[in-house]
Design a protein around this motif. Structure first.
Motif, PDB file in Angstrom:
ATOM      1  N   UNK A 113       0.691  -0.899   0.199  1.00 23.16           N
ATOM      2  CA  UNK A 113       0.317  -0.237   0.075  1.00 23.16           C
ATOM      3  C   UNK A 113       0.876   1.222   0.393  1.00 23.16           C
ATOM      4  N   UNK A 114       1.808   1.241   0.534  1.00 25.24           N
ATOM      5  CA  UNK A 114       3.261   2.326   0.048  1.00 25.24           C
ATOM      6  C   UNK A 114       3.039   2.708  -0.912  1.00 25.24           C
ATOM      7  N   UNK A 134       1.409   3.412  -3.357  1.00 26.78           N
ATOM      8  CA  UNK A 134       0.375   3.846  -3.350  1.00 26.78           C
ATOM      9  C   UNK A 134       0.794   5.747  -3.302  1.00 26.78           C
ATOM     10  N   UNK A 135       1.291   5.565  -1.813  1.00 26.56           N
ATOM     11  CA  UNK A 135       1.426   7.040  -0.905  1.00 26.56           C
ATOM     12  C   UNK A 135       3.204   8.025  -1.638  1.00 26.56           C
ATOM     13  N   UNK A 195       2.694  10.688  -2.945  1.00 23.64           N
ATOM     14  CA  UNK A 195       3.849  12.026  -2.902  1.00 23.64           C
ATOM     15  C   UNK A 195       3.036  13.766  -3.950  1.00 23.64           C
ATOM     16  N   UNK A 196       2.699  12.433  -5.175  1.00 31.03           N
ATOM     17  CA  UNK A 196       1.953  12.802  -6.825  1.00 31.03           C
ATOM     18  C   UNK A 196       0.880  13.352  -6.295  1.00 31.03           C
ATOM     19  N   UNK A 197       0.166  14.697  -6.754  1.00 36.72           N
ATOM     20  CA  UNK A 197      -1.224  15.171  -6.180  1.00 36.72           C
ATOM     21  C   UNK A 197      -1.774  14.696  -6.947  1.00 36.72           C
ATOM     22  N   UNK A 246      -1.919  11.568  -8.214  1.00 39.59           N
ATOM     23  CA  UNK A 246      -2.131  10.030  -8.016  1.00 39.59           C
ATOM     24  C   UNK A 246      -3.144  10.202  -7.057  1.00 39.59           C
ATOM     25  N   UNK A 247      -2.991  11.112  -6.107  1.00 42.00           N
ATOM     26  CA  UNK A 247      -4.010  11.765  -4.952  1.00 42.00           C
ATOM     27  C   UNK A 247      -5.796  11.624  -5.471  1.00 42.00           C
ATOM     28  N   UNK A 248      -5.933  12.297  -6.604  1.00 42.73           N
ATOM     29  CA  UNK A 248      -6.466  13.112  -7.403  1.00 42.73           C
ATOM     30  C   UNK A 248      -7.574  11.699  -7.354  1.00 42.73           C
ATOM     31  N   UNK A 308      -6.846   8.742  -7.006  1.00 40.88           N
ATOM     32  CA  UNK A 308      -7.566   7.520  -6.183  1.00 40.88           C
ATOM     33  C   UNK A 308      -8.893   7.697  -5.642  1.00 40.88           C
ATOM     34  N   UNK A 309      -9.103   9.727  -5.363  1.00 40.64           N
ATOM     35  CA  UNK A 309     -10.544  10.184  -5.352  1.00 40.64           C
ATOM     36  C   UNK A 309     -11.551   9.471  -6.111  1.00 40.64           C
ATOM     37  N   UNK A 310     -11.082   9.798  -7.054  1.00 39.90           N
ATOM     38  CA  UNK A 310     -12.151   9.106  -8.344  1.00 39.90           C
ATOM     39  C   UNK A 310     -11.881   7.349  -8.330  1.00 39.90           C
ATOM     40  N   UNK A 370     -11.943   6.290  -5.850  1.00 38.05           N
ATOM     41  CA  UNK A 370     -13.098   5.652  -4.462  1.00 38.05           C
ATOM     42  C   UNK A 370     -14.899   6.279  -5.074  1.00 38.05           C
ATOM     43  N   UNK A 371     -14.491   7.530  -5.655  1.00 39.85           N
ATOM     44  CA  UNK A 371     -15.699   8.006  -6.196  1.00 39.85           C
ATOM     45  C   UNK A 371     -17.252   6.730  -7.317  1.00 39.85           C
ATOM     46  N   UNK A 408      -0.996  21.403  -1.532  1.00 40.63           N
ATOM     47  CA  UNK A 408      -1.543  19.689  -1.989  1.00 40.63           C
ATOM     48  C   UNK A 408      -3.082  19.856  -1.021  1.00 40.63           C
ATOM     49  N   UNK A 415     -18.224  11.425  -1.173  1.00 39.41           N
ATOM     50  CA  UNK A 415     -16.593  11.622  -1.775  1.00 39.41           C
ATOM     51  C   UNK A 415     -16.523  12.597  -0.586  1.00 39.41           C
ATOM     52  N   UNK A 421     -10.822   5.893   0.541  1.00 35.88           N
ATOM     53  CA  UNK A 421      -9.501   6.248  -0.394  1.00 35.88           C
ATOM     54  C   UNK A 421      -9.176   7.666  -0.714  1.00 35.88           C
ATOM     55  N   UNK A 422     -10.550   8.239  -0.025  1.00 39.12           N
ATOM     56  CA  UNK A 422      -9.881   9.562  -0.667  1.00 39.12           C
ATOM     57  C   UNK A 422      -8.814  10.121   0.936  1.00 39.12           C
ATOM     58  N   UNK A 430      -5.432   9.679   1.031  1.00 39.93           N
ATOM     59  CA  UNK A 430      -3.602  10.393   0.686  1.00 39.93           C
ATOM     60  C   UNK A 430      -3.668  11.177   1.010  1.00 39.93           C
ATOM     61  N   UNK A 445       0.719  13.690   4.067  1.00 40.34           N
ATOM     62  CA  UNK A 445       1.903  14.578   3.621  1.00 40.34           C
ATOM     63  C   UNK A 445       1.539  15.568   4.240  1.00 40.34           C
TER      64      UNK A 445
END
Lengths: 641, 489
Positions: free
Chosen positions: A613-614, A616-617, A619-621, A623-625, A627-629, A631-632, B162, B217, B227-228, B230, B234
């Protein structure tokens, strides 16, 4: 609703907290005032409460402090109850406790500051838990006190923790008590299952409705509670810890291992008298165990040379007496003996402490003798205590309570003449070993090390004052329970009126005439007097003869002085076998192979998952976004399809 | 038409008013009082919080509602507001020395904290989606700025950016959700929505479900559910430590306050749907939080993941529902506040500028170097791990007990297994503190005494122990406050 009952346990707790947190920086004088002071104050509050309780409807005062546990319908309130039983106990605990605290100021005065401070912390904490034990309105609160006094007892037995014997004695006491605690816990669960409540008063009230008399349930519960009582109150088979507990400082032996904590088992049985009378089999077991303990402990006391050990076995034996009284249904008489015993046994221990203090920690009676000339106050108060415990007639406290027990053992419907016979023999032995110890210690020729001898002198007032006060109580303490036989209508039996209707009623027994009662009393009393005189003469004037007699009975003597090798038998049968199972089966196979294997496997897989899992973490914004999508999308998919 | 406003209208927003007005006063003081120590502003902030808490306390049990029911001061909102005020008070206490140590002299810090607090309070007391949204935005924008407060620290800047970017993204989701719900029901008021959904078929309306999904969400981001989640580590690592503490307790509690009110008061007709989704999210969140926390060497990051895991536990209570479950949320939020701030207060006390203790290794032998602080840390770690006699245990016990009673056996199993996993990394701290030799590096650092920090630690200890031994002190109000809300339905 009385609002100050909380002060009774609250003050000792306050003492513990203040002493514990600040005592070290405030110094010895502060601790000396604070430690006994809170107990004295608590005694005054107890006295006040006691008087108020006597006027209260139903002779009972309660104070609800707060709701301790609330889970659904299950409620445990923290409520304190002062009724006739707990009222008597709090007076004993705080009253005798105060005298012993005062005594400790003198006795422990030579300890260094840190040890002194620690001692009073533990002692105050003990009094708090003991008061909680007797004041708690339900089993859980009682159990908190029950475990708490066990903890304090452990800490105080192991007070000289640098001594190996003290540390292992503390451990032994703790472990043996745990066996009893197991009984208490299971009994509590069973009571909750059957009654749906843990309030003691409610359980007592509903006992005859919810439980069939003589049935399996009530017998099991009462036996489990009695198991707990044998642990705390040092009865067969769990008595082995008490003699070793004498490793603690003498005030501890007096307060915890004679006057208060060891009577907790009796308290619980008396408290639940309505439950116990429904189980005749348990009653019989209690009476037999009590009588057997009284007898065997007395025989062991005959062969001890350590002044404190004599008293320790004597305590076990006297506790056996009390259980015998409980077992024959004479709850009131048992509690009467708890009270008188608290006075004279605390007195005896404190006297022995005074001697030990003066003799620079010498405890062997063979190296004493003739001390009465050097320490008259200690000596004569010790004689008073010995007279009381031996049942010297008509004046001393022990006479009244002990004779009541013997009479009830004979006459109660649960009783039996055999109990009376065992009781009388025990009484004779008690008189004998007590006067053996009196003579060896205080009379006859001095056998003290000459170098030590001229240092020996009477103890300071903080030590002798409690002795004198307790000696007074050891005399008058019995006068509240003068039997009808002797008092007639002139002197009322105060205690009997006091407890009228409190304990469970037992069926009327056969009515015996006054003549028989008088005759039995005469037998036991004259026997005790003869034993006292015999021991006095033998051990103060004809010591060589005593030695010769001992040599003649060497095998018996060895058996007694080794306590019938019970420690060794326990060690062989129980300790070693448990050790073997723990080592070879539970540790090497169950723990290492099975449990550790599973746990380590799970831990390794959790770590591996984490490692994945680590990634996925990163630090790139963006990628985080994503992740949200993701999830949605997942949520919508789940909601809509 | 302008409605008549009466006293209850204004009384119902009294605590919020106090916080917002005083936030502006703090700004003004800062403007005209340049050169004076900003410590004074901290004390003013504490007074403000106390006044607001007092106002809340007097409103307790009155169930006031104002401005045509768009805002209420019922026991539910008051209980949550007391949590928020406690959070902010702790934040202020641990900030005083930290800011001076970091040579940070901007008084806006405290004003922004007050604004954020006001935003949280609006989220808990709003019964109108728009009002809740405004509260959320006040909170979020203040938080973005607070995270980036240390302008010269690149990490702080990065974290703020971020947080802002992803926060804006999530806000979009939230707004979409509100719009969909409005479109489907014609109302943004929770009562109106509930009325429109009365009847099964309306609840099956795809617009409603879309709205619900977007809403989940948006809030999932705020309370960092996997998964929200991440952004969380940071941001927590880069933000000033005090703000990390604030973010991990306050905004999350506020998010839960608003989410639960919307779900229970507005969308209870769709309960069947959101319970399923939240069940899964709770399971994933607990697992992801705990498993990732296992891997961390940096304590702030460990606490970030740990806060995710705790949000997962709270979500279990949301799934379980009913007065017993929802009450557990409020209880847990308070319990978490105490133990979390306790740890952060110690972290700050043990560090100083240039010599920050950030990894586990920095705490080797800490229990012997600083016996009192070590003991306090031990208590907090045990509480976080959920060991009995601590607040953490009481909270978890209430959640899992209710879950079992309501038949959520598997969710409970997952939750309990997760708390077993969590024991590993909480106890790791204890092992390091007591069973490892101090390194030279750590010996050279002695904690510099600070009264506000000691006060914070003492308060946290008292809270953890009191709620652990006498849970009913706070549990009674928690349970009662949600029953008021659910009974109104």
């Amino acid at each position: 609703m009385t609002t100050y009952i909380w002060l009774i346990p609250g003050l000792p707790l306050l003492g513990f907290l203040v002493n514990g947190l600040l005592g070290r920086s405030l110094g010895k004088t502060f601790v000396s005032v604070m430690g006994p002071g809170v107990i004295g104050a608590s005694f005054l509050v107890s006295l006040f409460t006691f008087v108020e309780m006597l006027d209260a409807p139903g002779y009972s005062l309660t104070q609800h402090l707060y709701t301790w546990i609330q889970a659904g319908d299950f409620t445990i309130p923290a409520t304190l109850v002062v009724d006739r039983l707990s009222g008597l106990y709090i007076l004993i605990i705080t009253g005798v406790g105060f005298l012993i605290h005062l005594y400790s100021v003198g006795y422990m005065g030579d300890e260094d500051e840190y040890a002194y401070w620690r001692f009073f912390c533990y002692l105050n904490l003990f009094v708090f838990f003991m008061l909680l034990l007797v004041l708690g309105s339900n089993f859980l609160l009682l159990f908190v006190g029950w475990e708490g006094v066990g903890l304090c007892s452990y800490l105080l037995i192991g007070y000289y923790f640098k001594k190996n014997s003290a540390a292992s004695a503390a451990k032994k006491a703790f472990v043996v008590n745990r066996i009893g605690d197991f009984g208490f816990i299971v009994a509590t669960l069973a009571i909750f299952t059957i009654f749906g409540t843990l309030e003691i008063a409610a359980v007592n009230d509903a006992a005859s409705v919810k439980l069939a008399a003589g049935g399996g349930a009530v017998t099991a519960i009462t036996l489990l509670i009695f198991l707990a009582a044998t642990g705390k109150s040092a009865q067969i088979p769990l008595f082995v810890w008490l003699p070793d507990a004498m490793e603690g400082p003498t005030p501890v032996s007096a307060l915890i291992h004679a006057a208060t904590m060891v009577t907790a088992g009796l308290y619980v049985v008396a408290r639940l008298s309505h439950l116990f009378v429904l189980a005749p089999m348990t009653m019989m077991v209690i009476a037999i165990i009590g009588a057997a303990t009284a007898f065997f402990a007395a025989t062991m006391a005959l062969a001890q040379n350590d002044i404190k050990r004599v008293l320790a076995y004597s305590t076990v034996s006297q506790l056996g007496y009390m259980f015998m009284a409980m077992g024959v249904g004479a709850f009131m008489v048992g509690i009467f003996h708890v009270m008188t015993h608290a006075f004279f046994k605390a007195l005896l221990f404190l006297c022995s402490g005074s001697v030990i203090h003066a003799m620079h920690h010498e405890q062997d009676m063979q190296k004493m003798g003739g001390l009465i000339r050097k320490m008259p106050i200690t000596g004569w108060t010790y004689v008073v205590g010995a007279l009381a415990i031996s049942g010297a007639p008509l004046i001393f406290a022990g006479f009244f309570s002990k004779d009541e027990i013997l009479w009830k053992a004979f006459s109660s419907p649960f009783g039996h003449p055999l109990f009376w016979i065992v009781g009388v023999i025990t009484a004779l032995m008690t008189a004998f070993y007590m006067f053996r110890s009196v003579s060896l210690t205080f009379f006859g020729k001095s056998r003290i090390d000459p170098q030590l001898e001229h240092h020996v002198h009477e103890s300071p007032w903080t030590i002798t004052l409690p002795l004198v006060l307790l000696a007074g109580l050891a005399i008058v303490g019995g006068w509240v329970g003068i039997p009808h036989l002797l008092g007639r209508s002139l002197i009322p039996n105060v205690l009997k009126n006091y407890f009228d209707g409190f304990f469970a009623k037992i069926p009327e027994g056969i009515h015996y005439g006054d003549g028989l009662e008088f005759g039995l009393m005469a037998v036991s009393t004259l026997g005790a007097l003869a034993a006292m005189y015999g021991a006095y003469v033998l051990f103060s004037r004809h010591l060589p003869l005593a030695g010769a007699l001992r040599d003649k009975m060497r095998p018996v003597y060895r058996m007694l002085s080794n306590k019938y090798w019970i420690d060794e038998i326990y060690n062989l049968l129980i300790v070693r076998s448990i050790h073997w199972i723990s080592d070879k089966v539970l540790w090497r196979i169950v723990d290492v192979r099975i449990i550790d294997g599973i746990v380590n496997g799970l831990a390794a897989s959790a770590r591996n998952l984490g490692g994945a899992l680590r990634l996925t973490q990163n630090g790139i914004v963006e990628n985080y976004a994503v992740g949200i999508v993701v999830g949605a999308v997942f949520i919508f998919w789940w909601l809509l399809f | 038409m302008i409605p008549n406003l009466t006293t209850p209208d204004f009384l119902s927003i009294l605590p919020e008013t106090i916080v917002f007005v005083m936030g502006m006063v703090v700004l003004l003081f800062d403007l005209f009082g340049r050169g004076r120590p900003i410590r004074n502003l901290a004390y003013l902030t504490l007074l403000t919080l106390a006044a607001a808490a007092y106002a809340d306390w007097t409103l307790l049990g009155q169930g006031l509602s104002g401005f045509q029911g768009t805002i209420v001061a019922d026991n539910y909102s008051i209980a949550f507001e007391l949590v928020f005020l406690t959070v902010t008070a702790f934040t202020v206490l641990i900030s005083i020395r930290y800011l001076e140590d970091q040579e940070f002299w901007f008084g806006e810090y405290y004003a922004l904290l007050l604004f954020a607090t006001g935003g949280m309070m609006l989220m808990a007391s709003g019964r109108d989606l728009l009002l809740i949204f405004i509260g959320l935005e006040i909170l979020s924008i203040s938080s973005y700025v607070l995270v980036g407060m240390f302008q010269k620290d690149p990490k702080s800047n990065e974290a703020a950016l971020k947080y802002f970017l992803l926060g804006a993204f999530a806000t979009g989701f939230l707004l979409y959700g509100i719009v969909m719900l409005y479109g489907a029901t014609g109302s943004i008021h929770l009562d109106g929505i509930a009325k429109a959904l009365d009847g099964k078929s309306a609840a099956e309306n795809p617009y409603i479900l879309f709205g619900l999904g977007f809403l989940l969400v948006g809030f999932g981001f705020k309370i960092s559910l996997a998964p929200f989640h991440m952004w969380t580590p940071d941001v927590y690592e880069g933000a000033p430590t005090t703000i990390t503490a604030f973010l991990s307790a306050g905004p999350k509690a506020a998010g839960f306050a608003a989410l639960v009110r919307i779900l229970v008061e507005g969308l209870s007709a769709t309960q069947f749907h959101w319970v399923q989704v939240l069940w899964l999210l709770a399971a994933i969140t607990m697992t992801v939080g705990n498993v990732l926390a296992l891997q961390q060497d940096n304590i702030k990051r460990m606490l970030a993941y740990s806060s995710i895991a705790h949000a997962g536990y709270i979500l279990v209570a949301v799934v379980v529902g009913g007065a017993e479950g929802l009450g557990a949320i409020i209880f847990y939020a308070m319990a978490y506040t105490f133990m979390n701030f306790g740890v952060f207060a110690i972290l700050i006390l043990a560090s100083s500028k240039g010599r920050e203790r950030v990894t586990f290794d920095d705490y080797a032998g800490f229990g012997y170097l600083e016996p009192a602080l070590g003991l306090a840390m031990l208590v907090f770690m045990l509480s976080l791990a959920g060991i009995p006699l601590t607040a953490g245990f009481a909270g978890k016990f209430q959640i899992f007990k209710t879950a079992v009673e309501q038949g959520y056996i598997w969710l409970t199993v997952i939750g309990v297994l997760n708390s077993v996993v969590s024991i590993y990394y909480y106890l790791r701290m204890i092992v390091v503190m007591y069973m490892q030799q101090p390194t030279n590096h750590s010996i050279s650092q002695r904690a510099v005494p600070s009264v506000p920090l000691y006060a914070a630690i003492a308060m946290a200890i008292a809270g953890v122990m009191l709620l652990g031994i006498f849970p009913s002190l706070w549990m009674d109000l928690s349970l009662e406050s949600v029953s008021v809300m659910t009974a109104g339905r």
